[in-house]
Design a protein around this motif. Structure first.
Motif, PDB file in Angstrom:
ATOM      1  N   ALA A 208       0.832  -1.210   0.000  1.00 51.23           N
ATOM      2  CA  ALA A 208       0.000   0.000   0.000  1.00 51.23           C
ATOM      3  C   ALA A 208       0.861   1.252   0.000  1.00 51.23           C
ATOM      4  CB  ALA A 208      -0.924  -0.007   1.219  1.00 51.23           C
ATOM      5  N   VAL A 209       1.909   1.240   0.825  1.00 51.60           N
ATOM      6  CA  VAL A 209       2.789   2.408   0.903  1.00 51.60           C
ATOM      7  C   VAL A 209       3.432   2.671  -0.457  1.00 51.60           C
ATOM      8  CG1 VAL A 209       4.987   3.206   1.842  1.00 51.60           C
ATOM      9  CG2 VAL A 209       3.266   2.274   3.360  1.00 51.60           C
ATOM     10  N   GLY A 210       3.820   1.595  -1.137  1.00 53.82           N
ATOM     11  CA  GLY A 210       4.505   1.777  -2.408  1.00 53.82           C
ATOM     12  C   GLY A 210       3.583   2.188  -3.532  1.00 53.82           C
ATOM     13  N   SER A 211       2.340   1.656  -3.526  1.00 47.16           N
ATOM     14  CA  SER A 211       1.500   1.944  -4.686  1.00 47.16           C
ATOM     15  C   SER A 211       0.896   3.327  -4.604  1.00 47.16           C
ATOM     16  CB  SER A 211       0.424   0.882  -4.856  1.00 47.16           C
ATOM     17  OG  SER A 211      -0.388   0.855  -3.726  1.00 47.16           O
ATOM     18  N   ASN A 212       0.621   3.821  -3.405  1.00 47.56           N
ATOM     19  CA  ASN A 212       0.120   5.191  -3.306  1.00 47.56           C
ATOM     20  C   ASN A 212       0.357   5.742  -1.900  1.00 47.56           C
ATOM     21  OD1 ASN A 212      -1.230   7.589  -3.371  1.00 47.56           O
ATOM     22  ND2 ASN A 212      -2.919   6.798  -4.590  1.00 47.56           N
ATOM     23  N   PRO A 213       1.495   6.411  -1.705  1.00 48.18           N
ATOM     24  CA  PRO A 213       1.865   6.859  -0.360  1.00 48.18           C
ATOM     25  C   PRO A 213       0.804   7.760   0.271  1.00 48.18           C
ATOM     26  CG  PRO A 213       3.668   7.186  -1.903  1.00 48.18           C
ATOM     27  CD  PRO A 213       2.483   6.784  -2.711  1.00 48.18           C
ATOM     28  N   GLN A 214       0.222   8.656  -0.537  1.00 47.42           N
ATOM     29  CA  GLN A 214      -0.750   9.594   0.043  1.00 47.42           C
ATOM     30  C   GLN A 214      -1.959   8.854   0.603  1.00 47.42           C
ATOM     31  OE1 GLN A 214       0.617  10.494  -3.026  1.00 47.42           O
ATOM     32  NE2 GLN A 214       1.912  12.120  -2.213  1.00 47.42           N
ATOM     33  N   SER A 215      -2.542   7.966  -0.230  1.00 46.00           N
ATOM     34  CA  SER A 215      -3.747   7.293   0.243  1.00 46.00           C
ATOM     35  C   SER A 215      -3.415   6.340   1.376  1.00 46.00           C
ATOM     36  CB  SER A 215      -4.445   6.575  -0.911  1.00 46.00           C
ATOM     37  OG  SER A 215      -3.642   5.524  -1.346  1.00 46.00           O
ATOM     38  N   ALA A 216      -2.198   5.793   1.367  1.00 46.79           N
ATOM     39  CA  ALA A 216      -1.808   4.928   2.479  1.00 46.79           C
ATOM     40  C   ALA A 216      -1.760   5.733   3.768  1.00 46.79           C
ATOM     41  CB  ALA A 216      -0.440   4.295   2.195  1.00 46.79           C
ATOM     42  N   ALA A 217      -1.208   6.947   3.681  1.00 47.86           N
ATOM     43  CA  ALA A 217      -1.131   7.790   4.873  1.00 47.86           C
ATOM     44  C   ALA A 217      -2.530   8.161   5.359  1.00 47.86           C
ATOM     45  CB  ALA A 217      -0.320   9.058   4.566  1.00 47.86           C
ATOM     46  N   VAL A 218      -3.417   8.474   4.398  1.00 51.40           N
ATOM     47  CA  VAL A 218      -4.780   8.848   4.762  1.00 51.40           C
ATOM     48  C   VAL A 218      -5.500   7.688   5.434  1.00 51.40           C
ATOM     49  CG1 VAL A 218      -7.025   9.478   3.811  1.00 51.40           C
ATOM     50  CG2 VAL A 218      -4.972  10.634   3.023  1.00 51.40           C
ATOM     51  N   SER A 219      -5.215   6.463   4.953  1.00 49.18           N
ATOM     52  CA  SER A 219      -5.921   5.328   5.539  1.00 49.18           C
ATOM     53  C   SER A 219      -5.238   4.820   6.801  1.00 49.18           C
ATOM     54  CB  SER A 219      -6.085   4.216   4.517  1.00 49.18           C
ATOM     55  OG  SER A 219      -4.930   4.072   3.761  1.00 49.18           O
ATOM     56  N   GLY A 220      -4.371   5.636   7.368  1.00 51.63           N
ATOM     57  CA  GLY A 220      -3.879   5.337   8.702  1.00 51.63           C
ATOM     58  C   GLY A 220      -2.679   4.415   8.767  1.00 51.63           C
ATOM     59  N   ILE A 221      -2.014   4.207   7.629  1.00 51.95           N
ATOM     60  CA  ILE A 221      -0.805   3.395   7.673  1.00 51.95           C
ATOM     61  C   ILE A 221       0.358   4.283   8.078  1.00 51.95           C
ATOM     62  CG2 ILE A 221       0.795   2.049   6.282  1.00 51.95           C
ATOM     63  CD1 ILE A 221      -1.581   1.268   4.552  1.00 51.95           C
ATOM     64  N   ARG A 222       1.102   3.821   9.037  1.00 50.74           N
ATOM     65  CA  ARG A 222       2.245   4.634   9.473  1.00 50.74           C
ATOM     66  C   ARG A 222       3.414   4.360   8.547  1.00 50.74           C
ATOM     67  NH1 ARG A 222       2.677   4.625  15.895  1.00 50.74           N
ATOM     68  NH2 ARG A 222       0.677   5.581  16.348  1.00 50.74           N
ATOM     69  N   GLN A 223       3.542   5.282   7.588  1.00 55.36           N
ATOM     70  CA  GLN A 223       4.506   5.085   6.531  1.00 55.36           C
ATOM     71  C   GLN A 223       5.934   4.994   7.058  1.00 55.36           C
ATOM     72  OE1 GLN A 223       3.271   7.793   3.631  1.00 55.36           O
ATOM     73  NE2 GLN A 223       4.937   7.278   2.267  1.00 55.36           N
ATOM     74  N   GLY A 224       6.251   5.881   7.997  1.00 52.86           N
ATOM     75  CA  GLY A 224       7.607   5.914   8.535  1.00 52.86           C
ATOM     76  C   GLY A 224       8.011   4.575   9.110  1.00 52.86           C
ATOM     77  N   ARG A 225       7.067   3.964   9.848  1.00 58.98           N
ATOM     78  CA  ARG A 225       7.352   2.678  10.458  1.00 58.98           C
ATOM     79  C   ARG A 225       7.607   1.609   9.416  1.00 58.98           C
ATOM     80  NH1 ARG A 225       3.619   1.136  15.516  1.00 58.98           N
ATOM     81  NH2 ARG A 225       4.383   2.736  16.923  1.00 58.98           N
ATOM     82  N   ILE A 226       6.771   1.620   8.376  1.00 56.07           N
ATOM     83  CA  ILE A 226       6.923   0.610   7.323  1.00 56.07           C
ATOM     84  C   ILE A 226       8.287   0.756   6.664  1.00 56.07           C
ATOM     85  CG2 ILE A 226       6.035  -0.145   5.090  1.00 56.07           C
ATOM     86  CD1 ILE A 226       4.171  -0.937   7.177  1.00 56.07           C
ATOM     87  N   LEU A 227       8.666   2.017   6.358  1.00 53.17           N
ATOM     88  CA  LEU A 227       9.963   2.225   5.711  1.00 53.17           C
ATOM     89  C   LEU A 227      11.100   1.755   6.620  1.00 53.17           C
ATOM     90  CD1 LEU A 227       9.558   5.717   4.011  1.00 53.17           C
ATOM     91  CD2 LEU A 227       9.562   3.471   2.969  1.00 53.17           C
TER      92      LEU A 227
END
Lengths: 334, 339
Positions: free
Chosen positions: B206-225
């Protein structure tokens, strides 16, 4: 009911901003100059042989040849692309030149022309592939050609060395004009040419425009594809010129020369303030960054510091140079 | 009559779509053809011994490609893995040289932790400071490589300084199959489960395919990276120990340039560098294809100097064919929607 008014500021390109004192003093180049002064102080502190004109002048010969490629690389990075095949292009054009002279027995002048053509063709192939197959990023394309070009160099020369060039060819690597190394003059000339090209011409503006927004610039009539191909060709051409100087200075060539050059070059450009996110960068900063890294290496070499330590320092400089502006804006936001 | 033509065209389009959806099948087909070709020229290719040999030599590449795949899926890239392999391999080798009686499994753990710490530093720089992956890993590649030379002082650790148990890590076999192959198989299974059946695994996509929508849907991008680069570092550290054990020597320029081979395996396997897509089966086949090329070219008496050129040519060819097929598929989709 009060509606929040949003003010949209039109985004102007860096080249078109009006003059302001504040911006004159708060820019990356001052920081780089400070670092350069620090490097000079450090150099003259660690070695008495560092800070005198002949040694500073001759020290440039060691690092300036690879630094020639940094100009087109800066343009490529401003356009949000990257070219990691330049080291292989240097090797391939050098090997083509050497084998045409030694094995095929052609005159050296012809071999030099062939070297330039090889470099330009390598760059042209990179550019065409990137433009024709937009789904592929420049990293992938140049990764492939990087392995391919180096591979062709190995096919031509295997693990042999080729050398024995005519005496006048050594002039490129070791020659002086009015007491100044020829290479330094060439570097200065390219710095001026690329400075004008990038900051004073419409071509340069278009390069910045592409980096800021490729789609918008395409719709406003910028021929994105053509500009990209030209810039990648320039990178190939300067890689070939680098090959001439490098081969001349070493006196012979092997397929494994100029390995990892691309990394040093990208590091120089990034330290010079060119952003890989596109749209930002100046030739002046890049030139200062080249001298910082070069003289640092030279100074460390004078005191027999292991070159491995130099790797660490370049890495740290690279991170700091990119991280400091980011950290600054992070703190500002808080 | 008209119907028939339309039907025939439809099946043709469907075949194309099918081919794209299972692009791994195309790669598999290519590998099989290659194997048949090599076998016809040199019958010693498809013997049990050679196949095991090939698999052993490809295992490290497979393990690293798994890590690189998840990094690429998040739109990142990791150029530092060769340097991490060298650093963890060197430190572990020095540990073994100093204490020959140390348990080999402890060495594996030691190397993995070193690698994971290296990866975590990269992850922090990318996730917290916001550096671009290519710049951050480029810089740390230099730093790790420099550290390796500094801790070793330019010296090698050679086979006579290593204990038998340590060399057996990569040299020994279980049920007649080399340890390395077992490790690679286990990692493939773990990654398959992790990527397809856990929440974190799906979040990576999710983070890779669309970072913005992933962030909006509550995925903690920083943690995943951070997680992704730590895993990549840990795998490189592990492979560093295995590498040193396999070649029974640790030196400063171990695995120099190997990151490019690993990235090439992923790209051949259809992982997009633009993020969001990539299948384990594809990466596995990509790594195997490179492994076969490395193994088969000497068997065919191809000069080793041709190897690089052939490898580069195949990588370029594969990615370009992939793009062309994808374009045709997209066009047929559009046409179908229009018609």
């Amino acid at each position: 009911m009060e509606q929040k008014k949003q003010i949209y500021q039109p985004r102007t390109l860096e080249t078109q901003l009006p003059f302001s004192w504040k911006r004159l003093f708060f820019q990356w180049e001052w920081m780089l100059l400070l670092i350069l002064v620090a490097v000079m102080l450090f150099g003259s502190y660690v070695s008495p042989y560092f800070f005198n004109y002949p040694s500073l002048r001759d020290g440039t010969m060691v690092f300036l040849d690879k630094a020639l490629i940094v100009f087109p690389m800066a343009m490529i990075m401003i356009m949000r692309d990257i070219d990691i095949s330049v080291g292989s292009t240097v090797a391939l054009s050098s090997v083509v030149m050497a084998s045409l002279y030694t094995t095929a027995g052609l005159p050296m002048e012809v071999a030099i022309v062939a070297c330039l053509v090889t470099g330009a063709v390598c760059g042209l192939i990179n550019g065409l592939l990137i433009v024709k197959f937009k789904e592929l990023s420049a990293v992938i394309v140049t990764l492939g050609t990087m392995i391919l070009y180096r591979g062709i160099a190995y096919i031509i020369l295997e693990d042999q060395a080729a050398g024995g060039f005519p005496e006048w060819f050594g002039f490129f690597g070791w020659g002086y004009v009015f007491g100044i190394p020829f290479l330094l003059i060439v570097f200065a000339a390219f710095a001026i040419v690329f400075g004008i090209l990038l900051h004073q011409t419409t071509f340069g503006r278009k390069v910045f425009a592409i980096g800021n927004n490729p789609t918008a610039s395409r719709f406003s009539g910028v021929r994105v594809d053509r500009i990209k191909v030209i810039v990648f060709m320039l990178a190939g051409l300067l890689a070939a010129i680098t090959a001439i100087f490098l081969t001349s200075r070493m006196g012979s060539t092997r397929p494994n020369i100029a390995t990892m050059y691309e990394l040093d070059i990208i590091a120089m450009a990034a330290l010079g303030g060119v952003s890989t996110a596109g749209g930002k960068g100046r030739v002046l900063g890049v030139v200062i960054a080249v001298f910082i890294i070069g003289y640092l290496q030279y100074g460390l070499g004078l005191i027999n510091m292991p070159s491995q330590l130099f790797l660490i320092i370049v890495g740290a400089l690279l991170i700091l140079s990119v991280a400091i502006p980011k950290l600054g804006s992070m703190i500002k936001r808080k | 009559m008209e119907n028939k033509v339309a039907h025939a065209e439809n099946t043709k389009k469907n075949m194309l779509t099918l081919f794209y959806q299972f692009r791994e099948l195309g790669l598999l087909f290519f590998i099989i053809l290659l194997c048949i070709g090599v076998q016809m020229r040199n019958p010693s290719f498809l013997t049990g011994e050679n196949i095991l040999d090939l698999a052993t030599n490809t295992s490290i590449l497979v393990i690293l490609s798994l890590g690189m795949m998840i990094v690429l899926i998040t739109r990142g890239i990791d150029l530092s893995i060769g340097a991490v392999i060298a650093l963890s391999g060197m430190l572990t080798a020095q540990l073994v040289a100093a204490n020959p009686s140390i348990n080999p499994l402890l060495c594996l753990l030691f190397g993995t932790i070193i690698g994971a710490v290296c990866g975590m530093v990269i992850g922090l720089l990318i996730a917290r400071v916001g550096l671009l992956p290519i710049i951050a890993t480029l810089a740390l590649m230099n730093i790790f490589r420099g550290l390796t030379f500094l801790v070793s002082d330019g010296e090698w650790v050679s086979s006579y300084q290593m204990s038998e148990g340590f060399v057996a890590l990569a040299g020994g076999s279980f049920l007649g199959i080399n340890h390395l192959i077992w490790v690679a198989v286990v990692f493939c299974l773990v990654f398959f489960y992790f990527l397809n059946y856990t929440r974190t695994g799906r979040q990576i996509y999710a983070v890779g395919s669309n970072p913005q929508s992933a962030a909006v849907s509550g995925i903690r991008q920083g943690r995943i990276l951070l997680l992704v680069y730590t895993i990549m570092g840990g795998l490189s550290g592990l492979c560093g120990v295995l590498w040193v054990s396999k070649f029974a020597s640790a030196q400063g320029d171990t695995a120099s340039g190997y990151e490019l081979t690993v990235i090439a395996a992923c790209i051949l396997g259809g992982v997009s560098i633009a993020g969001g897509s990539g299948k384990l089966a594809g990466v596995l086949l990509g790594a195997i294809l490179l492994g076969i090329l490395n193994n088969a070219l000497p068997l065919l008496n191809v000069s080793p100097f041709w190897q690089n050129g052939i490898q580069g040519f195949i990588i370029l060819l594969a990615v370009i064919v992939n793009v062309i097929v994808k374009r045709r598929v997209d066009r047929t989709h559009l046409l179908r929607r229009a018609g």
